[in-house]
Design a protein around this motif. Structure first.
Motif, short mmCIF file in Angstrom:
data_model
loop_
_atom_site.label_atom_id
_atom_site.label_comp_id
_atom_site.label_asym_id
_atom_site.label_seq_id
_atom_site.Cartn_x
_atom_site.Cartn_y
_atom_site.Cartn_z
N HIS A 54 0.88 -1.17 0.00
CA HIS A 54 0.00 0.00 0.00
C HIS A 54 0.91 1.22 0.00
CE1 HIS A 54 -3.21 -2.73 1.89
NE2 HIS A 54 -3.47 -2.57 0.59
N ALA A 55 0.84 2.00 -1.07
CA ALA A 55 1.90 2.95 -1.39
C ALA A 55 2.10 4.04 -0.35
CB ALA A 55 1.61 3.58 -2.75
N ALA A 56 1.04 4.43 0.36
CA ALA A 56 1.15 5.54 1.31
C ALA A 56 1.32 5.07 2.76
CB ALA A 56 -0.07 6.45 1.20
N GLU A 57 1.64 3.80 2.94
CA GLU A 57 1.94 3.29 4.28
C GLU A 57 3.45 3.41 4.50
OE1 GLU A 57 0.10 -0.55 4.76
OE2 GLU A 57 -1.90 0.25 4.34
N ARG A 94 1.08 8.96 -4.42
CA ARG A 94 0.52 8.98 -3.06
C ARG A 94 -0.83 8.28 -3.03
NH1 ARG A 94 1.70 15.36 -2.64
NH2 ARG A 94 3.95 15.30 -2.33
N SER A 95 -0.88 7.15 -3.66
CA SER A 95 -2.12 6.41 -3.83
C SER A 95 -2.56 5.77 -2.51
CB SER A 95 -1.93 5.33 -4.89
OG SER A 95 -3.10 4.58 -5.06
N VAL A 96 -3.83 5.94 -2.17
CA VAL A 96 -4.40 5.35 -0.97
C VAL A 96 -5.15 4.07 -1.35
CG1 VAL A 96 -6.01 5.70 0.95
CG2 VAL A 96 -4.61 7.60 0.11
N LEU A 140 5.62 -5.47 5.86
CA LEU A 140 5.46 -4.33 6.75
C LEU A 140 4.35 -3.41 6.25
CD1 LEU A 140 9.19 -3.36 7.44
CD2 LEU A 140 7.73 -4.99 8.67
N HIS A 141 3.49 -2.99 7.17
CA HIS A 141 2.34 -2.14 6.85
C HIS A 141 2.22 -1.03 7.88
CE1 HIS A 141 0.02 -4.54 3.77
NE2 HIS A 141 0.92 -5.43 4.16
N ALA A 142 1.26 -0.14 7.61
CA ALA A 142 0.81 0.89 8.55
C ALA A 142 -0.66 1.14 8.25
CB ALA A 142 1.61 2.18 8.37
N GLY A 143 -1.30 1.97 9.06
CA GLY A 143 -2.55 2.51 8.61
C GLY A 143 -2.29 3.34 7.36
N ARG A 212 -1.65 7.40 8.90
CA ARG A 212 -2.00 8.79 8.55
C ARG A 212 -0.97 9.44 7.63
NH1 ARG A 212 -2.16 11.55 14.05
NH2 ARG A 212 -0.56 9.98 14.46
N GLY A 213 -0.14 8.64 6.99
CA GLY A 213 0.88 9.18 6.10
C GLY A 213 2.02 9.86 6.83
N LEU A 214 2.13 9.65 8.14
CA LEU A 214 3.13 10.36 8.94
C LEU A 214 4.34 9.47 9.21
CD1 LEU A 214 0.77 12.05 11.58
CD2 LEU A 214 1.77 13.06 9.51
N PRO A 215 5.52 9.91 8.83
CA PRO A 215 6.74 9.11 9.06
C PRO A 215 7.31 9.34 10.45
CG PRO A 215 7.30 11.06 7.79
CD PRO A 215 5.81 11.12 8.02
N LEU A 216 6.54 9.02 11.49
CA LEU A 216 6.97 9.24 12.86
C LEU A 216 8.04 8.22 13.24
CD1 LEU A 216 3.53 9.93 14.59
CD2 LEU A 216 5.14 11.56 13.57
N ASP A 217 9.10 8.72 13.86
CA ASP A 217 10.24 7.85 14.13
C ASP A 217 9.87 6.68 15.04
OD1 ASP A 217 13.24 7.57 13.77
OD2 ASP A 217 13.07 7.50 15.97
N ALA A 218 9.02 6.91 16.02
CA ALA A 218 8.66 5.81 16.93
C ALA A 218 7.98 4.68 16.18
CB ALA A 218 7.74 6.34 18.04
#
Length: 325
Positions: A54-57, A94-96, A140-143, A212-218
């Motif tokens: 998923h491209a924006a994860e 930035r495809s969702v 590996l994924h994210a929201g 949420r498209g956020l590259p948060l370090d944690a």
């Protein structure tokens, strides 16, 4: 003789390389996929790490890049292959959710078809040209760009004890999530990469962190640390002992809630928050702010993920309630 995993050229023992490859397919061939390959001096398992289906994860992709830079062949026993961006058509768009080549969800296209749509062809080639040559796989994924979530892990129970036990071994070594979901073949969310890998005989898991498209370090670090723990526990990485971690708890099920109406979703809960059966989790209103419907929890549990965009189509996904065993 040069060693390969499908279209990916491997370095000699004790070597590391990065570069690009493509698939032998008329539709797929216009794209180049990035990869890292590290081969230790001693033989061992072959581990495939993927991200960005998923491209924006972005946390998965950035964690894969960080791991590709970090791992060195002198500390590897076996072979590690990292593919940080699977959804190449969607990444710079930035495809969702979908692959813009055909509008399909790449992570619902497996096992794919050699003569199918773009997504089905990609799934077919990734699975048959690369995945089946690995001894272990992890995705590996994210929201997505409009989702936030509680970190969790997942695997498919194939019924093959040899495969399922090795998937659980990776789950138990991760250490970065409190919860694990177990899917069954033919379930409501079929067609996923990690499930197709397991059904092809390759123990495989999914890891979710961030959103949420956020590259948060944690969130990136949670992915990195979990992968490193797994590699060390498997003996693939010899730079440090595997960390002692707590095993995640099993979920009995996930209740995915969808909207019965088009509208604006005013969510009242956050990922990780405990909820009770019948609790109002949010409200749907129309475009002039009039109440349309309450969204209520179908069970006691916790919020596994939420859709963070208030604009919701009819039957659009709203959130999920995780129900522990």
């Amino acid at each position: 003789m040069t060693s390969r995993i499908g279209p990916i050229t491997l370095p000699e023992a004790g070597g590391k390389q990065s570069g690009y490859f493509t698939f032998d397919d008329a539709l797929l061939g216009k794209y180049q996929w990035p990869y890292f390959a590290v081969v230790g001096r001693e033989p061992g398992l072959t581990f495939l790490l993927t991200a960005g289906i998923h491209a924006a994860e972005y946390t998965g992709t950035l964690a894969a890049l960080r791991l590709g830079s970090h791992v060195q062949p002198e500390h590897v026993r076996g072979t590690i292959v990292i593919l940080p961006v699977l959804n190449r058509p969607g990444f710079f768009e930035r495809s969702v959710y979908i692959n813009p080549e055909d509008g399909q969800n790449l992570n619902r296209a497996f096992p794919g078809r050699a003569d199918g749509t773009w997504s089905e062809r990609f799934a077919h080639h990734l699975l048959n040209d690369i995945v089946v040559h690995a001894d272990r796989a992890m995705d590996l994924h994210a929201g997505d760009m409009v989702e936030d979530l509680e970190p969790f892990l997942g695997y498919l129970a194939t019924g093959n004890q040899a495969v399922d036990s090795k998937s659980r071994e990776m789950i138990d070594a991760h250490g970065g999530a409190r919860w694990v979901t177990c899917m069954i073949p033919g379930g409501g969310r079929a067609g996923m990469l990690y499930g197709a890998a397991a059904q092809a005989g390759v123990p495989a898991i999914l890891a979710e962190s961030g959103g949420r498209g956020l590259p948060l370090d944690a969130d990136i670090k949670r992915h990195v640390d979990g992968v490193l723990n797994i590699w060390r526990s498997l003996g693939l990485l010899t730079d440090a002992p595997a960390a002692q971690v707590s095993r995640p708890r099993m979920l009995a099920r996930n209740e995915w809630l969808r909207s019965p109406h088009e509208g604006i979703f005013l969510c009242r809960v956050q990922p990780g928050e405990n909820v009770t059966e019948g609790q109002v989790l949010g409200e749907l209103v129309d475009l002039v702010g009039e109440h349309v419907a309450d969204v209520v929890s179908p069970a006691d549990g916790f919020i596994l993920f939420t859709v963070t965009s208030p604009a919701i189509k009819k039957d659009g996904l709203l959130l999920a309630v995780g129900v522990p065993e």
